[in-house]
Scaffold this motif. Structure first.
Motif, PDB file in Angstrom:
ATOM      1  N   ALA A  79       0.838  -1.203   0.000  1.00 10.90           N
ATOM      2  CA  ALA A  79       0.000   0.000   0.000  1.00 10.90           C
ATOM      3  C   ALA A  79       0.870   1.248   0.000  1.00 10.90           C
ATOM      4  O   ALA A  79       0.615   2.201  -0.755  1.00 10.90           O
ATOM      5  N   MET A  82       2.273   1.775  -3.403  1.00 17.03           N
ATOM      6  CA  MET A  82       1.276   2.232  -4.377  1.00 17.03           C
ATOM      7  C   MET A  82       0.893   3.685  -4.157  1.00 17.03           C
ATOM      8  O   MET A  82       0.700   4.439  -5.115  1.00 17.03           O
ATOM      9  N   ILE A  83       0.766   4.107  -2.882  1.00 18.51           N
ATOM     10  CA  ILE A  83       0.305   5.463  -2.611  1.00 18.51           C
ATOM     11  C   ILE A  83       1.441   6.484  -2.728  1.00 18.51           C
ATOM     12  O   ILE A  83       1.325   7.470  -3.435  1.00 18.51           O
ATOM     13  N   TRP A  84       2.542   6.218  -2.020  1.00 16.30           N
ATOM     14  CA  TRP A  84       3.608   7.225  -1.962  1.00 16.30           C
ATOM     15  C   TRP A  84       4.787   6.939  -2.887  1.00 16.30           C
ATOM     16  O   TRP A  84       5.745   7.688  -2.910  1.00 16.30           O
ATOM     17  N   ASN A  85       4.705   5.763  -3.563  1.00 20.26           N
ATOM     18  CA  ASN A  85       5.768   5.418  -4.502  1.00 20.26           C
ATOM     19  C   ASN A  85       7.138   5.342  -3.820  1.00 20.26           C
ATOM     20  O   ASN A  85       8.136   5.809  -4.366  1.00 20.26           O
ATOM     21  N   VAL A 161      -1.388  -5.243  -5.653  1.00 25.42           N
ATOM     22  CA  VAL A 161      -2.847  -5.355  -5.620  1.00 25.42           C
ATOM     23  C   VAL A 161      -3.261  -6.672  -4.965  1.00 25.42           C
ATOM     24  O   VAL A 161      -4.130  -6.705  -4.091  1.00 25.42           O
ATOM     25  N   ILE A 164      -2.803  -6.534  -1.212  1.00 29.78           N
ATOM     26  CA  ILE A 164      -3.820  -5.747  -0.493  1.00 29.78           C
ATOM     27  C   ILE A 164      -5.145  -6.512  -0.436  1.00 29.78           C
ATOM     28  O   ILE A 164      -5.812  -6.541   0.587  1.00 29.78           O
ATOM     29  N   VAL A 165      -5.499  -7.178  -1.544  1.00 34.64           N
ATOM     30  CA  VAL A 165      -6.725  -7.985  -1.542  1.00 34.64           C
ATOM     31  C   VAL A 165      -6.579  -9.151  -0.564  1.00 34.64           C
ATOM     32  O   VAL A 165      -7.472  -9.445   0.231  1.00 34.64           O
ATOM     33  N   VAL A 168      -7.103  -9.521   3.555  1.00 35.29           N
ATOM     34  CA  VAL A 168      -8.419  -9.784   4.147  1.00 35.29           C
ATOM     35  C   VAL A 168      -8.443 -11.174   4.809  1.00 35.29           C
ATOM     36  O   VAL A 168      -9.152 -11.413   5.782  1.00 35.29           O
ATOM     37  N   ILE A 172      -9.505 -13.415   8.948  1.00 33.57           N
ATOM     38  CA  ILE A 172     -10.331 -14.627   8.840  1.00 33.57           C
ATOM     39  C   ILE A 172      -9.621 -15.804   9.501  1.00 33.57           C
ATOM     40  O   ILE A 172     -10.228 -16.583  10.231  1.00 33.57           O
TER      41      ILE A 172
ATOM     42  N   ARG B   5      -1.603  11.691  -4.916  1.00 29.74           N
ATOM     43  CA  ARG B   5      -1.541  10.806  -3.744  1.00 29.74           C
ATOM     44  C   ARG B   5      -2.946  10.471  -3.257  1.00 29.74           C
ATOM     45  O   ARG B   5      -3.237   9.346  -2.919  1.00 29.74           O
ATOM     46  N   LYS B   8      -4.549   7.957  -5.450  1.00 31.63           N
ATOM     47  CA  LYS B   8      -3.983   6.620  -5.240  1.00 31.63           C
ATOM     48  C   LYS B   8      -4.443   6.041  -3.913  1.00 31.63           C
ATOM     49  O   LYS B   8      -4.706   4.841  -3.802  1.00 31.63           O
ATOM     50  N   PHE B   9      -4.526   6.909  -2.906  1.00 33.79           N
ATOM     51  CA  PHE B   9      -5.003   6.480  -1.595  1.00 33.79           C
ATOM     52  C   PHE B   9      -6.418   5.918  -1.717  1.00 33.79           C
ATOM     53  O   PHE B   9      -6.742   4.874  -1.162  1.00 33.79           O
ATOM     54  N   VAL B  12      -6.315   2.429  -3.486  1.00 32.30           N
ATOM     55  CA  VAL B  12      -5.906   1.374  -2.554  1.00 32.30           C
ATOM     56  C   VAL B  12      -7.020   1.098  -1.542  1.00 32.30           C
ATOM     57  O   VAL B  12      -7.366  -0.053  -1.273  1.00 32.30           O
ATOM     58  N   ILE B  15      -9.820  -0.861  -3.231  1.00 35.66           N
ATOM     59  CA  ILE B  15      -9.456  -2.279  -3.453  1.00 35.66           C
ATOM     60  C   ILE B  15      -9.687  -3.050  -2.160  1.00 35.66           C
ATOM     61  O   ILE B  15     -10.312  -4.121  -2.136  1.00 35.66           O
ATOM     62  N   LEU B  16      -9.192  -2.473  -1.045  1.00 35.33           N
ATOM     63  CA  LEU B  16      -9.307  -3.134   0.259  1.00 35.33           C
ATOM     64  C   LEU B  16     -10.776  -3.261   0.675  1.00 35.33           C
ATOM     65  O   LEU B  16     -11.230  -4.353   1.051  1.00 35.33           O
ATOM     66  N   SER B  19     -12.632  -5.864  -1.450  1.00 29.70           N
ATOM     67  CA  SER B  19     -12.371  -7.272  -1.127  1.00 29.70           C
ATOM     68  C   SER B  19     -12.970  -7.645   0.223  1.00 29.70           C
ATOM     69  O   SER B  19     -13.421  -8.776   0.403  1.00 29.70           O
ATOM     70  N   ILE B  20     -12.991  -6.683   1.179  1.00 27.40           N
ATOM     71  CA  ILE B  20     -13.611  -6.979   2.473  1.00 27.40           C
ATOM     72  C   ILE B  20     -15.097  -7.281   2.290  1.00 27.40           C
ATOM     73  O   ILE B  20     -15.616  -8.265   2.809  1.00 27.40           O
TER      74      ILE B  20
END
Lengths: 249, 155
Positions: A79, A82-85, A161, A164-165, A168, A172, B5, B8-9, B12, B15-16, B19-20
């Motif tokens: 994450a 992806m966000i801050w590179n 990706v 991050i998926v 979850v 569980i 940013r 992109k935030f 992300v 996506i999270l 999926s939840i």
């Protein structure tokens, strides 16, 4: 503090700051591992029901939890990348996946070796065991996805990706023993009287637990350092470092 | 946070969140289907029809274990302290099979309401105790109950 963290985000600073830290971490982790293993396997009293076979849990519990922790770290790094590179986040995400996969595999193997004498079977398709097996497949999936691309950038995006998926799955796994009927027991609560897990059995587990955490970060740091040198191989500071090392030899 | 940013935030985050929600709905849809076993109460409520195979789980009722023949024919009662189900099994039991401990068994209900088991597994709880402590506790318990009995006999 923030500046220190900020500096860790730079591959060069990460490399330089961890150089002196590696021998310390190696020493402390090995010390904890030896004390924990000798104490747990040699001196802790046998359990009133399982006898000696419960000693497998001194390795099973920390490595299993380590596998889950590694996936959380992987997802956080993915994450952040992806966000801050942040370059360093991608390096850690890349190198921690195989280490986490190893821990997860070890958790599955030791668990199955414990299951045979305790439950009477190596494997059963119930919620805890199945969700934990999925964790191993997620690790392997993240690694395969990254390796499937020719360009490092596309591979890291795809792997991020999935990480991050896949995160979850971690809650569980943890709550599976509470949500459903499972053969796997719930974790022992360390009550005030310590009746569920008395100190003479629990304390060696603290040693192996911290040893396993220490060895995880050691592996991640060492692998990160290799990856940094490879990715920055054309940078001047790596060239200088190489010349210095060669001069010493 | 600048615009890129922030975007992109959000990606992300979605996506999270996606999926939840997906996995959450999936798990709610599966509901009890993910249970490893069915409890005696659920059987009494009629959750199982016919004679198909399933797995039962509960405690081995204290004092209910009977061995027949050469000792491999086993009868016991599985209980969840609410309903009892008699279980019949022929074979080798796992070492940790004990009265008063958890058990699961694969098999089917016969016409007389007895569970015919093909496989029996022991379920371990989350409590650990050294053999010495257990022996000391048993001795203390015996002493206590013995004392109470004598107190009862001599008022």
């Amino acid at each position: 503090m923030w500046q220190w963290l900020y500096k860790l985000g730079s591959p060069r600073h990460f490399y330089e700051m961890t150089t002196g830290f590696v021998p310390w971490l190696t020493g402390v982790s090995l010390f904890l591992l030896i004390v924990g293993v000798v104490w747990g396997l040699g001196f802790a009293p046998p359990d009133y029901q399982m006898g000696d076979s419960y000693r497998i849990l001194y390795i099973h519990v920390p490595t299993s939890m380590g596998g889950m922790g590694a996936f959380v770290l992987l997802a956080m790094m993915a994450a952040m990348h992806m966000i801050w590179n942040i370059k360093m986040a991608d390096i850690v995400a890349k190198v921690c996946a195989p280490v986490g996969a190893g821990y997860t595999a070890l958790g599955l193997i030791t668990g199955s070796l414990w299951g045979k004498p305790t439950w009477g079977t190596y494997w059963i398709w119930e919620a805890r065991l199945t969700s934990y097996l999925i964790l191993l497949f997620l690790f392997l999936g993240v690694m395969a996805l990254r390796a499937a691309y020719d360009s490092e950038r596309s591979g890291s995006k795809a792997a991020s990706v999935l990480a991050i998926v896949g995160v979850v799955n971690v809650p569980i796994i943890y709550y599976s023993v509470y949500w459903w009927n499972t053969l796997h027991q719930v974790p022992s609560e360390l009550g005030r009287d310590g009746s569920a897990n008395p100190p003479e059995i629990f304390i060696p587990a603290l040693f192996t637990g911290f040893a396993v955490i220490g060895l995880f970060f050691l592996a991640v740091i060492l692998r990160s350092r290799n990856e940094i040198l490879y990715r920055e191989r054309r940078a001047q500071w790596v060239q200088d470092l190489l010349e210095k090392e060669l001069a010493d030899v | 946070m600048n615009q890129v940013r922030k975007q992109k935030f959000l990606i992300v985050g979605s996506i999270l969140a996606g999926s939840i929600v997906t996995v959450g709905l999936l798990l709610v849809a599966f509901d009890k289907g993910l249970n490893a076993f069915i409890t005696p109460t659920e059987i009494a409520e009629g959750k199982v029809n016919g004679s198909h195979n399933f797995r039962i789980g509960g405690m081995v009722k204290k004092g209910s274990l009977v061995r027949k023949g050469t000792g491999t024919q086993i009868e016991f009662i599985a209980t969840d302290f609410n309903e009892d189900i008699p279980v019949v099994y022929t074979g080798v039991l796992p070492d940790l099979f004990r009265e008063g401990q958890g058990v699961t068994a694969d098999g089917h209900m016969d016409a007389s309401g007895v569970f015919q088991a093909d496989t029996v597994l022991a379920k371990h709880d989350e409590n650990y105790m050294s053999k010495e402590v257990k022996a000391a506790m048993d001795a203390a318990e015996k002493k206590k109950t013995g004392k109470l009995a004598t107190e009862g006999a001599h008022p």
